[in-house]
Design an enzyme around this catalytic site. Sequence first.
Site, short mmCIF file in Angstrom:
data_model
loop_
_atom_site.label_atom_id
_atom_site.label_comp_id
_atom_site.label_asym_id
_atom_site.label_seq_id
_atom_site.Cartn_x
_atom_site.Cartn_y
_atom_site.Cartn_z
N GLY A 50 0.83 -1.17 0.04
CA GLY A 50 0.15 0.04 -0.03
C GLY A 50 0.87 1.15 0.18
O GLY A 50 1.88 1.10 -0.53
N CYS A 51 0.22 2.39 0.57
CA CYS A 51 0.97 3.51 0.65
C CYS A 51 2.43 3.45 1.28
O CYS A 51 2.43 3.08 2.57
CB CYS A 51 0.30 4.61 1.35
N PHE A 52 3.41 3.86 0.71
CA PHE A 52 4.81 3.62 1.40
C PHE A 52 4.93 4.68 2.38
O PHE A 52 5.90 4.31 3.32
CB PHE A 52 5.85 3.77 0.28
#
Length: 216
Positions: A50-52
């Site tokens: 997902g979002c880093f």
Amino acid sequence: MKIKPVLYSVAIVALTFTYFSNQLVMSADKSPAKMPQVPEGHEQISLGAGCFWCIEAIYNRLDGVKSAVSGYTGGAVKNPTYQDICTGASGHAEVVHIVYDPNVISTETILAWFWKAHDPTTLNRQGNDVGTQYRSAIYYYTVAQRKVAEASRSAAQKDFKSPIVTEITKTGKFYPGEVYHQDYYRQNKSKNSYCRFIIAPKMEKLGLEDKEKVAE
């Protein structure tokens, strides 16, 4: 009749968050970050979950992790930018490239945190973040890592009702993300609504919010 002022207040707060978030991005350093160094005796692995911003914040708090750098891998486009990634057309995934000392933290432990950090059963999606760039993926560097990853995925399945869809792939070219993406949560957790309402609760749940390390 008393509801309207509350709704207006909520709208104003939301717009304010959006405005300041946009201002931060517009004024941010969009040049690529430096490629992480791998000291002798250390190993490296790239993880997509997902979002880093969130994944980087988790690994930056673990003992034995030398560096956790947000970036892109798994695609065909050379030198991709964040804008390229967001379209989904570049083929890359948002990942965190982790350099770690296996004498302090094992690959098994690195991956144990990976399974706890996201939902590996949702294909190309983590919450409201949707697209192939948010796919669950383990990009290994050695055959030994591949074997550990495959065993770890099989063991983790018992904790999920739905099948795990995490891909395990030999790493390709890793591109560090823009400077403003690095260490994002620590630098923006009081300024950015995503940090406050998405990342912070996850850090609290994992027991990592109060374990911030001093940068080496």
